[in-house]
Design a protein around this motif. Sequence first.
Motif, PDB file in Angstrom:
ATOM      1  N   TYR A  47      -3.933  26.745 -19.834  1.00 12.87           N
ATOM      2  CA  TYR A  47      -3.203  27.486 -19.442  1.00 12.87           C
ATOM      3  C   TYR A  47      -3.398  28.364 -17.955  1.00 12.87           C
ATOM      4  O   TYR A  47      -3.706  29.417 -18.186  1.00 12.87           O
ATOM      5  N   ASP A  48      -1.895  27.951 -16.941  1.00 11.32           N
ATOM      6  CA  ASP A  48      -2.539  29.014 -15.792  1.00 11.32           C
ATOM      7  C   ASP A  48      -3.890  28.915 -15.153  1.00 11.32           C
ATOM      8  O   ASP A  48      -3.878  30.090 -14.689  1.00 11.32           O
ATOM      9  N   ASP A  49      -4.869  28.509 -15.279  1.00 13.67           N
ATOM     10  CA  ASP A  49      -6.133  28.041 -14.469  1.00 13.67           C
ATOM     11  C   ASP A  49      -7.457  28.694 -15.337  1.00 13.67           C
ATOM     12  O   ASP A  49      -8.227  29.065 -15.661  1.00 13.67           O
ATOM     13  N   GLU A  50      -6.409  28.916 -16.994  1.00 10.55           N
ATOM     14  CA  GLU A  50      -7.608  30.024 -18.118  1.00 10.55           C
ATOM     15  C   GLU A  50      -7.771  28.898 -19.094  1.00 10.55           C
ATOM     16  O   GLU A  50      -6.851  28.347 -19.497  1.00 10.55           O
ATOM     17  N   GLU A  51      -8.792  29.090 -19.730  1.00  9.70           N
ATOM     18  CA  GLU A  51      -9.287  27.458 -20.458  1.00  9.70           C
ATOM     19  C   GLU A  51      -8.241  28.422 -21.969  1.00  9.70           C
ATOM     20  O   GLU A  51      -8.768  29.838 -22.184  1.00  9.70           O
ATOM     21  N   MET A  52      -7.972  27.043 -22.155  1.00  6.24           N
ATOM     22  CA  MET A  52      -7.171  27.965 -23.850  1.00  6.24           C
ATOM     23  C   MET A  52      -8.360  27.884 -25.192  1.00  6.24           C
ATOM     24  O   MET A  52      -8.786  28.129 -25.912  1.00  6.24           O
ATOM     25  N   PHE A  53      -8.587  26.693 -25.488  1.00  5.46           N
ATOM     26  CA  PHE A  53      -9.907  26.064 -25.931  1.00  5.46           C
ATOM     27  C   PHE A  53     -10.471  24.680 -25.643  1.00  5.46           C
ATOM     28  O   PHE A  53      -9.935  23.903 -24.262  1.00  5.46           O
ATOM     29  N   HIS A  54     -11.406  24.244 -25.674  1.00  6.54           N
ATOM     30  CA  HIS A  54     -11.816  22.558 -25.745  1.00  6.54           C
ATOM     31  C   HIS A  54     -12.647  22.483 -26.603  1.00  6.54           C
ATOM     32  O   HIS A  54     -12.822  23.165 -27.496  1.00  6.54           O
ATOM     33  N   VAL A  55     -12.431  21.004 -26.937  1.00  7.32           N
ATOM     34  CA  VAL A  55     -13.463  20.223 -28.373  1.00  7.32           C
ATOM     35  C   VAL A  55     -14.900  19.977 -28.466  1.00  7.32           C
ATOM     36  O   VAL A  55     -15.229  19.727 -27.252  1.00  7.32           O
ATOM     37  N   ASP A  56     -15.596  21.197 -29.554  1.00  4.27           N
ATOM     38  CA  ASP A  56     -16.733  20.741 -29.376  1.00  4.27           C
ATOM     39  C   ASP A  56     -16.948  19.215 -30.116  1.00  4.27           C
ATOM     40  O   ASP A  56     -16.413  18.486 -30.851  1.00  4.27           O
ATOM     41  N   LEU A  57     -17.699  18.455 -29.057  1.00  2.24           N
ATOM     42  CA  LEU A  57     -17.329  17.253 -29.449  1.00  2.24           C
ATOM     43  C   LEU A  57     -18.202  16.284 -30.467  1.00  2.24           C
ATOM     44  O   LEU A  57     -18.021  15.234 -31.024  1.00  2.24           O
ATOM     45  N   GLU A  58     -19.249  17.222 -30.377  1.00  3.27           N
ATOM     46  CA  GLU A  58     -20.572  17.266 -31.532  1.00  3.27           C
ATOM     47  C   GLU A  58     -19.786  17.444 -32.303  1.00  3.27           C
ATOM     48  O   GLU A  58     -19.822  17.066 -34.019  1.00  3.27           O
ATOM     49  N   LYS A  59     -19.542  19.168 -32.521  1.00  5.66           N
ATOM     50  CA  LYS A  59     -19.580  19.415 -34.187  1.00  5.66           C
ATOM     51  C   LYS A  59     -17.582  18.862 -34.873  1.00  5.66           C
ATOM     52  O   LYS A  59     -17.815  19.620 -35.233  1.00  5.66           O
ATOM     53  N   GLN A  60     -16.862  18.307 -33.423  1.00  8.24           N
ATOM     54  CA  GLN A  60     -15.785  18.064 -33.441  1.00  8.24           C
ATOM     55  C   GLN A  60     -14.999  18.588 -34.683  1.00  8.24           C
ATOM     56  O   GLN A  60     -14.172  18.927 -35.170  1.00  8.24           O
ATOM     57  N   GLU A  61     -15.072  20.090 -33.637  1.00 10.32           N
ATOM     58  CA  GLU A  61     -14.014  21.031 -33.805  1.00 10.32           C
ATOM     59  C   GLU A  61     -13.416  21.726 -32.188  1.00 10.32           C
ATOM     60  O   GLU A  61     -14.039  21.453 -31.650  1.00 10.32           O
ATOM     61  N   PHE A  64     -11.940  28.035 -29.085  1.00  5.24           N
ATOM     62  CA  PHE A  64     -10.674  29.015 -28.572  1.00  5.24           C
ATOM     63  C   PHE A  64     -11.499  29.570 -27.579  1.00  5.24           C
ATOM     64  O   PHE A  64     -11.760  30.321 -28.559  1.00  5.24           O
ATOM     65  N   ARG A  65     -11.132  29.551 -26.539  1.00 10.52           N
ATOM     66  CA  ARG A  65     -11.623  30.562 -25.554  1.00 10.52           C
ATOM     67  C   ARG A  65     -11.723  32.374 -26.277  1.00 10.52           C
ATOM     68  O   ARG A  65     -12.310  32.652 -25.814  1.00 10.52           O
ATOM     69  N   LEU A  66      -9.705  31.884 -26.439  1.00  2.00           N
ATOM     70  CA  LEU A  66     -10.511  34.003 -26.766  1.00  2.00           C
ATOM     71  C   LEU A  66      -9.404  34.014 -28.276  1.00  2.00           C
ATOM     72  O   LEU A  66      -8.407  32.344 -28.537  1.00  2.00           O
ATOM     73  N   ALA A  67      -9.928  34.524 -29.254  1.00  4.38           N
ATOM     74  CA  ALA A  67      -9.568  34.595 -30.465  1.00  4.38           C
ATOM     75  C   ALA A  67      -8.115  34.339 -30.745  1.00  4.38           C
ATOM     76  O   ALA A  67      -7.434  34.206 -31.311  1.00  4.38           O
ATOM     77  N   SER A  74      -2.475  25.888 -32.810  1.00 10.65           N
ATOM     78  CA  SER A  74      -3.697  24.878 -32.839  1.00 10.65           C
ATOM     79  C   SER A  74      -3.707  23.521 -32.115  1.00 10.65           C
ATOM     80  O   SER A  74      -3.247  23.420 -31.622  1.00 10.65           O
ATOM     81  N   PHE A  75      -5.053  23.277 -32.254  1.00 10.92           N
ATOM     82  CA  PHE A  75      -5.347  21.966 -31.831  1.00 10.92           C
ATOM     83  C   PHE A  75      -6.088  21.491 -33.144  1.00 10.92           C
ATOM     84  O   PHE A  75      -6.816  21.556 -33.214  1.00 10.92           O
ATOM     85  N   ASP A  76      -5.613  19.911 -33.586  1.00 14.37           N
ATOM     86  CA  ASP A  76      -6.703  19.020 -34.177  1.00 14.37           C
ATOM     87  C   ASP A  76      -8.115  18.047 -33.525  1.00 14.37           C
ATOM     88  O   ASP A  76      -7.077  17.772 -32.544  1.00 14.37           O
ATOM     89  N   ALA A  77      -8.347  18.773 -33.662  1.00 14.56           N
ATOM     90  CA  ALA A  77     -10.177  18.242 -32.811  1.00 14.56           C
ATOM     91  C   ALA A  77      -9.504  16.071 -32.747  1.00 14.56           C
ATOM     92  O   ALA A  77     -10.683  15.473 -32.268  1.00 14.56           O
ATOM     93  N   GLN A  78      -9.588  15.677 -33.592  1.00 15.99           N
ATOM     94  CA  GLN A  78      -9.445  14.172 -34.192  1.00 15.99           C
ATOM     95  C   GLN A  78      -8.246  13.666 -32.890  1.00 15.99           C
ATOM     96  O   GLN A  78      -9.120  13.109 -32.908  1.00 15.99           O
ATOM     97  N   GLY A  79      -7.417  14.828 -32.708  1.00 17.29           N
ATOM     98  CA  GLY A  79      -6.431  14.179 -31.119  1.00 17.29           C
ATOM     99  C   GLY A  79      -7.728  13.732 -30.199  1.00 17.29           C
ATOM    100  O   GLY A  79      -7.307  13.029 -29.607  1.00 17.29           O
TER     101      GLY A  79
END
Length: 250
Positions: A47-61, A64-67, A74-79
């Motif tokens: 969002y505005d060049d700041e990471e909100m979250f990434h999906v850990d592809l190994e842990k499948q979750e 979020f960059r900031l709590a 929220s985001f469902d990693a399955q997507g």
Amino acid sequence: MEVCLWVLALSVLTLPQGQALGKVEHIMDQVVFCQTQSPKGEYTQNYDDEEMFHVDLEKQESVFRLADFTKYTSFDAQGALGIMSTCYYNLKILMESWNISAGENVAPEVMVYPEDPVLLGEPNTLICLMNKFFPPVINVTWLKNGKRVVEGVGETDFYPVRDQTFRKFHYLTFVPDVKDEYACSVEHYGLDNSPLVKLWNAEVPSPPSEMTQTVACALGMAVGIIGIIVGTILIIKGMKHNRQHRRGIN
Ligand SMILES: *[C@@H]1O[C@H](CO)[C@@H](O)[C@H](O)[C@H]1NC(C)=O
Ligand SMILES: *[C@@H]1O[C@H](CO)[C@@H](O)[C@H](O)[C@H]1NC(C)=O
């Protein structure tokens, strides 16, 4: 060096919200890439060049960059995992049907700087910024006095830069001491086989007397100049007064 690397679909989904005078005020983007080298892929939302979250592809979750962000979304990693498997599938098809070579390697620009103003003995964080490189395949090592450091290190994902290159940050927590020399050593295919090493040292704080001397000198000069002006005025007044006085006598 010939590198077999395919980057597919750096897809950028932009959702401008609210427009004033034709300018985008806020932007949310989603970055997806997959390739034949490590890391195999990445899924992030920014969002505005700041990471909100990434999906850990190994842990499948989702991570979020900031709590605080988890309060709003929220985001469902399955997507993301579904999107990634489509990416890998398409990559395989493209590699089989289009025999084209990977994009050109672009070496990173590297900068090392502290997060906070340096105070000797006060814990701080060194930041190693690697900017504008391609492909998103990089090895980064922190060195302290020539020795590899693995404790207190951290890193971000690959962030997209507008010109289809990437940016990444690595971190090292440390306590500044003038005796220590730190280095961020970067390996990338754009650098001809030798790592790019950026050094960083805590500087010996300059003695405060230098500042004091400068201030004292400036003040002294100011007083001197005022003295000359006041003195000149007094002399001129005195001369005028004398002349009038003499005329009065004559
Ligand atoms: C891909 O192209 C190169 C030449 O550009 C050729 O040497 C190579 O054999 C090709 N590979 C495949 C799998 O077709
Ligand atoms: C990173 O390190 C690995 C293991 O030493 C090496 O095989 C790989 O070529 C390196 N990657 C780059 C970009 O230099």
